[in-house]
Write an enzyme that holds these catalytic residues in place. Structure first.
Site, short mmCIF file in Angstrom:
data_model
loop_
_atom_site.label_atom_id
_atom_site.label_comp_id
_atom_site.label_asym_id
_atom_site.label_seq_id
_atom_site.Cartn_x
_atom_site.Cartn_y
_atom_site.Cartn_z
N ASP A 244 0.40 4.40 -4.74
CA ASP A 244 -0.54 3.39 -5.21
C ASP A 244 -0.20 2.01 -4.67
O ASP A 244 0.95 1.57 -4.73
CB ASP A 244 -0.52 3.37 -6.75
CG ASP A 244 -1.49 2.38 -7.33
OD1 ASP A 244 -2.70 2.57 -7.16
OD2 ASP A 244 -1.03 1.39 -7.95
N GLU A 281 -2.09 3.98 -0.35
CA GLU A 281 -3.24 3.12 -0.62
C GLU A 281 -2.83 1.73 -0.13
O GLU A 281 -1.89 1.13 -0.67
CB GLU A 281 -3.58 3.05 -2.11
CG GLU A 281 -4.78 2.14 -2.37
CD GLU A 281 -4.92 1.70 -3.82
OE1 GLU A 281 -6.02 1.25 -4.19
OE2 GLU A 281 -3.94 1.81 -4.58
#
Length: 581
Positions: A244, A281
């Site tokens: 993330d 990401e």
């Protein structure tokens, strides 16, 4: 059994295990570590007290049966009897499916989700990407406020349920990817600061003090995060990790944390004899994220490509707010650029950021499969005020166009759960914070954020209302009704086509040739002998393919053959995939 904990600033540390308290001793070989032995086996509850503080869970806890604030429980990973022999499955030729355990089924558990995996195998996807599973306060949430980075959220079923899920997925030929969050923890239930310098004021992130990757004590913090990552891959037989928001990992050291992590994952892959991978990401627009370490990159194996999403979204919807502004000026031009070049922002000026952003990909060296392409994700749906999917505002024809672009583009495709049948349910932002003050702050913050964009507060769903989560659960009965059944059949057809047509698996960006007409609203591209044409407009479009002899591989609406000049007449809000005879 031996217990150990890193607490470099502690004067004393006591172990509370199975109702017995004992003092730990400093490890003479590892600075800051405390060790000791106690009688324990699988399931035994325990915790640590630092100096005169309360008993806290183990930072490396493998299980939190009573939630993030309760005692830890011993997990003996060797007790699990794996049923499936699994050789692994890498990202080459992959089709990913992002799934949130808590809303994939009404039950919201890993076991209930495992019972629905047959649908994904039949659909033709290759990997299930699970949103974060680490424990967080309450029962329902997105998972990005997790703590105990080595444990599984107990309401989902805990460690054994995850192993059963992975075993079932592997038995069906599906790889499993897990979303992990290294850039922040909590805030509620985060007890790491009581043990050591896990966070640093040297850098700040949107969540406050940064995770300590480069300040004093950061060696052990990096080892803590890498150890957690390797545990998912080794002890749970996960195939890959989605990392993330890696742009929030503040690290000034000569060897970046991501480079160290990718090296450790590659070493584990060699040790266990199956492919393992990392997907970032990243909003950096920096090719070095997915460049191999041998070529002075960070060595991650792939990354999400938001540029492709933003260009596609603006072409479909015409939206221009926020980060869509740069793409909305000429959405088909932006889409054509990303299809052929990977990134839209490759050093160009970003109005949203107020500066230049990104750098070009070297198309001769970067394989397109290292970029994930998608029309919807948990972020792009759930961060909207109402959590409305594309299906809430687009015709089935435009949804088919979106699917066609995702599944025939050169990138590794990813779907968001329910997308494949144009789910009518929203996917909204929901929480279950047990701290009343935090719950109220999240509620007020969410409504204030969207009030700035013209939304009335009462129209923004309350994240703490259980009905917000309930509305977000998939309605599996939709699959048998129209227009959902037709959209589902189209996804199946396209995924099978991607598998059967070698040209659609070619990751060479230089081989992608794109043409478009911004005013007429059509876009077409060539991948080897395969042609893809999409008409975003309501009126029929004349698309110059340049070939007269074709065979239709898939068509949303019937299309006549190209005329003598090689021009295809494509119905409005429709798409077709052809091959040259």
């Amino acid at each position: 059994m031996q217990f150990e904990v890193w607490a470099p600033q502690a004067g004393r540390v006591t172990l509370h295990c199975g109702g017995v308290t004992s003092a730990l001793v400093r490890d003479p070989l590892r600075a800051g570590w405390w060790t000791g032995e106690a009688e324990a086996d699988d399931g035994t509850r325990y915790g640590f007290a630092v100096d005169d503080g309360p008993v806290l869970p183990d930072p490396r806890s493998g299980r939190q049966p009573d939630g993030p604030d309760g005692p830890s429980a011993v997990v003996d990973h060797d007790r699990h009897a794996w049923r499936t022999q699994w050789a692994g499955r890498g990202l080459t030729d992959a089709v990913l499916y992002e799934l949130h355990v808590g809303t994939y089924t009404r039950e919201g558990t890993l076991d209930a989700a495992a019972e629905r995996l047959g649908h994904l195998a039949e659909l033709g996807v290759t990997h299930v990407e699970l949103m974060p599973l680490c424990p967080f306060p309450g029962r329902h949430g997105w998972g990005y406020e997790g703590v105990s980075l080595w444990a599984v959220h107990e309401p989902y079923g805990g460690p054994e349920a995850l192993k059963r899920f992975v075993d079932r997925a592997h038995a069906l030929g599906l790889g499993v990817v897990l979303d992990v969050v290294h850039n922040h923890l909590g805030p509620s239930g985060n007890h790491l600061p009581a043990f050591g310098p896990y966070f640093t004021e040297t850098h700040h992130t949107p969540w406050g003090a940064a995770v300590n990757l480069d300040a004093p004590g950061s060696d052990e913090v990096r080892a803590f995060l890498i150890g957690s990552a390797l545990s998912w891959l080794r002890d749970y037989r996960i195939d890959g990790l989605r990392l993330d928001a890696v742009h929030a990992l503040r690290d000034t050291r000569a060897m970046h944390f991501l480079e160290e992590l990718s090296s450790a994952v590659d070493a584990l892959a060699a040790d266990v004899g199956r492919p393992l991978f990392l997907i970032a990401e990243s909003d950096l627009g920096d090719p070095r994220v997915i460049t191999p370490r041998a070529e002075h990159g960070l060595g991650l194996h792939a990354q999400w490509n938001d540029d492709f999403h933003h260009a596609l979204h603006t072409a479909l919807t015409g939206e221009s707010q926020g980060y869509y502004e740069d793409f909305a000026r000429a959405p088909l031009t932006a889409l054509a650029k990303t299809l052929a070049g990977g990134f839209f922002h490759d050093g160009t000026y970003s109005t949203f950021r107020g500066r230049r952003h990104g750098r070009p990909l070297d198309r001769t060296r970067v394989s397109a499969h290292r970029l994930l392409g998608y029309a919807q994700t948990h972020d792009q749906v759930g961060n909207r005020a109402l959590g409305d999917r594309l299906s809430a505002s687009l015709s089935p024809g435009l949804l088919a166009c979106a699917a066609t672009l995702v599944l025939t583009a050169p990138f590794t495709p990813m779907l968001f759960m329910g997308e494949e049948w144009a789910a009518g349910t929203p996917w909204q932002f929901f929480t279950d914070h047990t701290d009343p003050e935090l719950a109220d702050a999240v509620r007020r913050g969410r409504r204030r954020e969207f009030a700035a964009h013209g939304w009335a507060e009462e129209d923004v769903p309350d994240p703490q209302d259980p009905a917000t989560r309930d509305r977000s659960c998939l309605d599996w009965s939709e699959r048998q009704r129209e227009p959902h059944a037709r959209v589902l059949a189209w996804y199946r057809e396209l995924i099978a086509l991607r598998r059967d047509q070698p040209d659609l698996a070619d990751p060479d960006l230089e081989d992608v040739k794109v043409a478009h007409d911004e005013d007429a609203r059509w876009l077409a591209y060539r991948r080897g002998d395969v042609r893809v044409a999409v008409n975003f407009g309501k009126e029929p479009a004349r698309v110059p393919l340049g070939i007269t002899s074709t065979r239709v591989l898939a068509a949303w609406e019937p299309v006549p053959p190209p005329d003598g000049d090689g021009v295809l007449s494509l119905p409005g809000e429709s798409c077709v995939v052809l091959t040259q005879e």
